[in-house]
Design a protein around this motif. Structure first.
Motif, short mmCIF file in Angstrom:
data_model
loop_
_atom_site.label_atom_id
_atom_site.label_comp_id
_atom_site.label_asym_id
_atom_site.label_seq_id
_atom_site.Cartn_x
_atom_site.Cartn_y
_atom_site.Cartn_z
N ARG A 101 -4.02 32.99 -14.96
CA ARG A 101 -2.98 33.71 -15.69
C ARG A 101 -2.60 32.87 -16.90
NH1 ARG A 101 2.21 31.53 -15.36
NH2 ARG A 101 2.68 30.13 -13.62
N HIS A 102 -1.81 33.44 -17.79
CA HIS A 102 -1.32 32.67 -18.93
C HIS A 102 -0.14 31.81 -18.49
CE1 HIS A 102 -3.12 35.14 -22.48
NE2 HIS A 102 -3.99 34.93 -21.52
N ASP A 377 -3.30 44.94 -16.60
CA ASP A 377 -2.78 44.01 -17.61
C ASP A 377 -3.75 43.85 -18.77
OD1 ASP A 377 -0.41 43.55 -16.31
OD2 ASP A 377 -0.98 41.60 -15.47
N TYR A 382 -2.01 42.28 -21.93
CA TYR A 382 -1.38 41.08 -21.38
C TYR A 382 -2.35 39.90 -21.25
CZ TYR A 382 2.82 43.81 -20.55
OH TYR A 382 3.94 44.59 -20.73
N TYR A 383 -3.64 40.14 -21.50
CA TYR A 383 -4.60 39.04 -21.58
C TYR A 383 -4.98 38.74 -23.02
CZ TYR A 383 -5.32 38.67 -16.56
OH TYR A 383 -5.13 38.44 -15.21
N LYS A 404 4.34 49.31 -16.79
CA LYS A 404 4.55 48.39 -17.90
C LYS A 404 4.19 49.10 -19.20
CE LYS A 404 3.24 43.98 -15.70
NZ LYS A 404 2.24 42.88 -15.79
N ILE A 407 1.45 45.85 -24.94
CA ILE A 407 1.98 44.86 -25.88
C ILE A 407 0.92 44.55 -26.94
CG2 ILE A 407 3.51 43.83 -24.17
CD1 ILE A 407 1.48 41.45 -24.05
N PRO A 411 0.40 37.14 -25.63
CA PRO A 411 0.98 37.26 -24.28
C PRO A 411 1.92 36.12 -23.91
CG PRO A 411 -1.32 37.88 -24.23
CD PRO A 411 -1.07 37.36 -25.62
#
Length: 503
Positions: A101-102, A377, A382-383, A404, A407, A411
């Motif tokens: 994940r980030h 995601d 989100y990645y 969600k 975006i 992220p």
């Protein structure tokens, strides 16, 4: 000018990055090699004259704490002691670090700082989406630590990937302060002509003094030629793995690449006698890990599916677990569909696992009936940004299932500070040693770290076969070939022992 006056230019020296201590065994032996099996090769590796020695990062950190009960930071410190004359190199997944994940920028800063402090020199920084925004902070952290920041481009093939696009991306990485550019071909897709065109394009655009390192796997059987063409185009360093730990889903053999350059305008100045000693060491070690050995030798189907070996084995295990081992071909056909819907991301950790798992779900449950949280995601940004536009219909399904909004920002900009919380949580774990390194281990693998901390004092636990086990296995095979083989056979509920003589 008479023939006697013709000037002969000196051969151009090509650097070699040796991969056997990291990607060599990660690709061939599922990252299971214990530190004890690498130690005795280090003196010869250190004296061979490599440009760098890749020995950390990638999946090794995970494997150390998940399978080997070994502290990855102690592994790094040991390599630093054993390889005092070498540049140590690692693979870092940008804002993902070594996890999936980030992470908040402060966590990235602390990880890079501690890696440098413990002995790392060259940070090969990549992002699964090739989104420069996911590389920028990690690259800056490396520069701040006074180490070599290698900006990395993941190679893939799609309708939207072009030579010009890769050259432009190299320029963005150089603008971030990259000390060198790595061109990373994780699935052995890089054919000779694109290798030449892309390397030459980068050199022509930004100057011959831009250092370019080329990394290829060997799975498709064409990439040693690709390395030669990359060198002819101006590549400065190429990645190899010593011959006893090469080929298949691994890499091109160190000795073969060096010999390939004989009689050309290029040289490596590598001490081959040292390389032979390293080769002989790992020739003895490799059979100890036979049960983890990849069965792939050459697979040209990858040119169509673009599925790296590690991704394929992961999908197959998922299908077997669901009692659907016979549906691999359907999943392989679904992977390109999911990848197109996601905007043609390169298939490399973690994007390969995300796309592959969604393909399995689509085959078993219906197209996007169930979407993994990670794939949702990815569809929602989100990645990071994808190379091409994503399928708007699938984006809508991702919104509905994940609840969600999409975006467009970096992220990590949405992440709250988390270091203090991680310290607090790690400090409550049995076996926690109070160091930042332990906090980072917990941050990267919160599900695995507690068990590792608790059992760390028991010391490393190799999963390799012992000498006695290897001898017994060899004797068993010999006996099977020379004598009758016994089977228990049950027919209509009645069990009998049957002996079968070899023909």
């Amino acid at each position: 000018m008479s023939p006697r006056q013709i000037e002969v230019s000196e051969p151009r020296e090509i650097g070699i990055t040796e991969l056997v201590l990291r990607d060599g065994h990660q690709s061939l032996l599922a990252t299971r090699m214990a530190m004890e099996d690498m130690v005795d090769a280090c003196a010869d590796i250190d004296a061979a004259g490599y440009w760098s020695v890749e020995c950390w990062g990638g999946a090794t950190y995970d494997s150390c704490i998940r399978f080997l009960n070994e502290d990855p930071w102690e592994r790094l410190r040991t390599f630093r002691k054993l390889l005092p004359n070498s540049r140590l190199q690692m693979l870092l997944r940008g804002q993902n670090l070594l996890g999936y994940r980030h992470y908040n920028d402060e966590v990235v800063d602390r990880f890079v700082e501690k890696s440098a402090e413990n002995g790392m020199d060259v940070f090969r920084v990549f992002d699964a989406m090739n989104d420069p925004r996911n590389l920028e902070h990690a690259m800056a952290a490396v520069k701040k630590a006074g180490k070599h920041a290698q900006g990395t481009i993941c190679y893939t093939v799609s309708p939207v990937h072009t030579t010009e696009g890769y050259v432009k991306l190299a320029g963005q990485l150089l603008d971030m302060g990259a000390d060198s550019i790595a061109f990373k071909d994780m699935a052995a897709l890089l054919k000779p002509q694109p290798a030449y065109d892309i390397v030459k394009g980068i050199k022509d655009a930004y100057g011959q003094d831009v250092q370019i390192n080329v990394h290829c796997h060997s799975t498709t059987g064409v990439t040693q030629v690709s390395l030669m063409k990359a060198i002819e185009a101006g590549a400065d360093v190429v990645d190899t793995s010593v011959s006893s730990m090469s080929l298949g889903p691994g890499h091109n053999p160190t000795e073969s690449v060096i010999e390939m350059l004989e009689g050309t305008g290029y040289t490596t100045n590598i001490d081959m006698e040292r390389v032979y000693k390293v080769r002989d060491h790992f020739k003895k070690i490799r059979p100890k890990y036979a049960e983890f050995e990849s069965k792939t030798l050459v697979d040209t189907k990858i040119f169509d599916s673009q599925i790296p070996g590690g991704m394929l084995s992961n999908m197959e295990s998922q299908l077997r677990a669901q009692g659907a081992g016979d549906r691999t071909d359907e999943v392989m056909a679904e992977v390109p569909v999911c990848r197109k819907d996601a905007g043609y991301p390169p298939l490399v950790t973690p994007s390969s696992q995300i796309v592959g798992t969604q393909a399995v779900f689509n085959v078993l449950m219906g197209e996007y009936k169930v979407m993994t949280g990670e794939f949702a995601d990815m569809m929602l940004g989100y990645y990071g940004a994808s190379p091409a536009e994503r399928n708007p219909e699938v984006i809508k399904k991702a919104e509905e299932q994940a609840k969600k909004e999409p975006i467009t920002v970096r992220p990590a900009d949405l992440l709250e500070p988390e270091w203090d919380k991680l310290v607090d949580e790690a400090s409550k774990l049995k076996g926690y040693d109070g160091t930042d390194e332990d906090v980072l281990t917990y941050a990267l693998f919160p599900g695995v770290a507690p068990t590792f901390f608790e059992n760390r004092s028991e010391g490393p636990k190799s999963v390799a076969r012992t000498e006695a086990q290897m001898k017994a296995a060899a004797e068993g095979q010999a006996n099977a070939l020379s004598g009758p083989i016994s089977y228990n056979v049950t027919v209509n509920g009645i069990s009998n022992t049957v002996s079968v003589e070899p023909a």
